[in-house]
Design a protein around this motif. Structure first.
Motif: not given
Ligand SMILES: Nc1ncnc2c1ncn2[C@@H]1O[C@H](COP(=O)(O)OP(=O)(O)OP(=O)(O)O)[C@@H](O)[C@H]1O
Ligand code: SF4
Ligand SMILES: [Mg+2]
Lengths: 340, 331
Positions: A233, A251, A254-255, A330-331, A334, B102-106, B156, B158-159
């Protein structure tokens, strides 16, 4: 969100209960009379709940009173001094907290940004320099590092004091237990000298503790940054023509930070161990120094309470940090289906 | 006019300590307003070409080319800023794996909004600009056929289901209104209806907005209806390229012939949905590349001369690399 909170709350409560049970059973495992081990003396006048616990015949009822006594601050008295443990610990504990807090802050403030620098400069000169120096730092045993610092800075160069928290010249009333806060609150004549003295006492212990923590934070942050930078990404963001700063702040940052927080949680127990060792070496009047003294003197009530408290703190901090890192990620769900 | 011109693109990857040519002298051109299909079996290096064009390669891989130009500007020798500017406005890329890209946290909104070029936003107060951005984002998401835009935009990656992510990747590529769209298998795994929708949208953009497309796909049927020209890749070598019609009617290269025959609509007696298998045997791995023509071990027409790499030859813009081409007499 709520389920995560409840899950961690349950986990913390259960673990604490087990710790209390273990500390209670220590009184029976230590040599000597279990009642005396629990109380610290044959009789204590002002701790009725704990005294009652001793007088019960049923172990379960004893335990029930013991738990109540713990909540009420009736922790027994010390063999060595005869003073109530609760007061002793409350005096000492802030000193430990203060030392750990400064050390962790220092390690975080330097370790994480430098980890980013290193990760973004992956396999360049700066990265190699950081990696090798942090490896050296990481492999220092903490007691050896502390002794070397004392030898060089205190004994040879005589720049900084080698033990204690404050010179005896100053008499600061105990308010919060945090020495810098207490000095600020007190109304002694020459405050800035007292500050100066307190800080010069703080430097060496803080450095000794934060050295290793710094190396760990730097290395984990760098690893995480390197992982994120090489992901698809980030490549994809680059091909969309976003600017480097945009990619970094939106990007990478945070990640890369998300996986660092749980790693910090894992570090807490190492940190506490290091703080206790450093306290002993620098005669820092904290819980670690006190606990190790208690072990020397076979002060069973003190050992029992001290160990329980330290373990509780490690558990509470570790689990809370883990919980926090789950909540802000937020992940997090997942892999929810895989986990279930 | 040629907008993207690739000549003898070679990509060397280090594998177990030796350099192997994952792409060997690939040539490819894209005309203005053209849809070009890039086809080949799995592992033939299609995605690697996409990455080489867009510059998304690991730094230790070695890219060389006689020409890799965008409107005459050399993409390999230009500065980062220049290339960034081209990627921002002129070329858009859809990578193969949408979830990984895709950025997983955005949230989708954040990722889409930042891809909108500044020039599209009218001047105004920050909140007005934010609103304008959101409007553009929602519009483009609706256009690619995402149904519940309001719900999806704050989620997000993954959702969401895979095909929404695929559509979202297309939206993100189209939002900068590029001249060239490079799409790496954008409709993989989609159901027929959805796929048709996307293909129609792309064909329509090609007509109305003069969008050129480099379309990577396994789906020969879908692509042959849409594409104007085609390049066939085998094991990192471009074996044949030319106009779609000419290649369907008279493939010159044995591999193209086999590929055409394997597609169900071109040979009616094939079982539907059978995987794309062009010939007996499998594509060689990078560690065991044959010398000379890489098709050699599988080629029914192979002969002694085939241990030499065939040079590229061309008949009326129809290019091929083979010592013993088919149908040459009749061309
Ligand atoms: N990161 C990598 N490291 C090493 N080899 C790679 C890497 N990525 C791809 N390859 C190799 O390059 C070759 C071409 O891969 P590529 O992904 O371009 O195939 P593809 O044509 O896109 O296949 P598919 O149709 O399945 O997407 C394969 O042999 C693959 O093993
Ligand atoms: S060059 Fe030889 S091996 Fe290669 S495709 Fe042509 S005939 Fe087959
Ligand atoms: Mg691919």
């Amino acid at each position: 969100m709520i389920t995560t909170l409840i899950r961690y709350f349950n986990l913390i409560c259960l673990t604490l209960l087990v710790l209390v049970l273990l500390s209670f059973s220590l009184a029976f495992f230590f040599p000597g009379d279990s009642a005396v081990n629990l109380l610290g003396a044959a009789q204590i006048a002002d701790q009725p709940l704990l005294s009652q616990a001793v007088n019960q015949s049923n172990v379960l009822v004893q335990f029930w009173y013991y738990v109540q006594a713990l909540f009420n601050g009736q922790w027994g008295v010390s063999f060595a001094t005869g003073k109530p443990l609760y007061e002793d610990i409350m005096q000492l504990f802030p000193a430990t907290l203060e030392l750990s807090l400064y050390a962790v802050t220092l390690a975080l403030v330097f370790g994480i940004p430098l980890g980013f620098v290193s990760g973004l400069q992956y396999r360049k000169k700066i990265d190699h320099a950081f990696m090798s120096s942090s490896m050296v730092m990481y492999s220092f045993p903490v007691f050896w590092l502390a002794l070397i610092l004392i030898l060089l800075v205190s004994l040879q160069a005589q720049w900084l004091p080698m033990s204690g928290r404050l010179s005896l010249l100053y008499d600061i009333p105990h308010a919060t237990g945090f020495i810098l806060v207490d000095i600020a609150l007190s109304d002694i004549a020459n405050k800035q000298y007292a500050f100066h003295d307190a800080i010069s006492h703080l430097i060496l212990p803080t450095l000794s503790v934060s050295f290793i923590a710094f190396a760990v934070f730097l290395r984990s942050t760098r690893r995480s940054v390197v992982d994120v930078v090489s992901t698809e990404y980030i490549k994809s963001a680059q091909t969309r023509g976003l600017t480097a700063s945009n990619i970094f702040f939106k990007h990478i940052l945070r990640n890369a930070l998300l996986p660092v927080l749980p790693l910090l949680a894992v570090q807490i127990s190492t940190l506490v161990t290091n703080v206790m060792i450093v306290e002993t070496i620098f005669s820092w009047p904290g819980i670690g120094d006190w606990l190790i003294q208690a072990i020397y003197e076979r002060d069973y009530p003190a050992i029992r309470t001290g160990i329980m408290l330290v373990a509780m703190i490690v558990v509470v901090f570790t689990l809370s940090l883990e919980c926090l890192s789950q909540l802000i990620d937020p992940t997090r769900d997942r892999f929810a289906y895989a986990r279930r | 006019m040629i907008i993207l011109d690739i000549k003898n693109l070679t990509l060397e990857i280090e594998s177990n300590g030796v350099l192997v040519k994952a792409l060997d002298k690939v040539s490819l051109t894209i005309q203005e307003n053209e849809i070009r299909a890039l086809v080949g079996e799995s592992g033939s290096g299609k995605s690697l070409i996409v990455r080489a064009i867009s510059g998304a390669l690991p730094p230790q891989w070695i890219v060389t080319a006689d020409r890799l130009t965008w409107r005459g500007q050399n993409l390999l020798s230009m500065t980062r800023a220049q290339r960034q500017a081209i990627m921002r406005r002129d070329i858009a890329v859809i990578f193969q794996d949408p979830l990984a890209s895709l950025d997983p946290s955005a949230t989708l909104k954040d990722q889409l909004v930042e891809s909108i070029p500044q020039e599209f936003i009218p001047k105004g107060w920050p909140w007005q600009r934010r609103k304008a951005r959101l409007r553009i984002a929602q519009q483009i998401m609706r256009k690619v056929g995402i149904k519940d835009v309001h719900a999806a935009i704050n989620k997000y990656p993954h959702e969401l289901s895979l095909d929404i992510c695929q559509k979202f990747m297309i939206a993100m590529a189209l939002v900068s209104q590029p001249t060239l769209l490079i799409a790496d298998d954008p409709t993989r795994g989609m159901e027929t209806n959805t796929k048709q929708q996307i293909l129609t949208l792309l064909a329509q953009l090609n007509k109305t907005r003069n969008l050129s497309i480099l379309f990577v796909s396994h789906d020969l049927i879908a692509i042959s209806a849409m594409a104007h020209s085609m390049t066939v890749l085998y094991c990192g070598q471009s074996v044949e390229s030319g106009k779609m019609k000419a290649m369907r009617r008279r493939p010159l290269h044995p591999y193209t012939k086999a590929l055409m025959d394997s597609a169900p609509s071109f040979s009616p007696d094939l079982i539907p949905k059978s995987p794309l298998v062009a010939m007996d045997g499998t594509i060689p791995t990078l560690q065991h590349l044959p010398i000379g023509c890489r098709l050699g071990p599988r080629c029914p027409r192979a002969a002694k001369e085939c241990v030499q790499v065939p040079e590229e030859r061309s008949i009326n813009e129809h290019k091929y690399r083979c010592h013993y081409p088919m149908h040459v007499e009749s061309v």
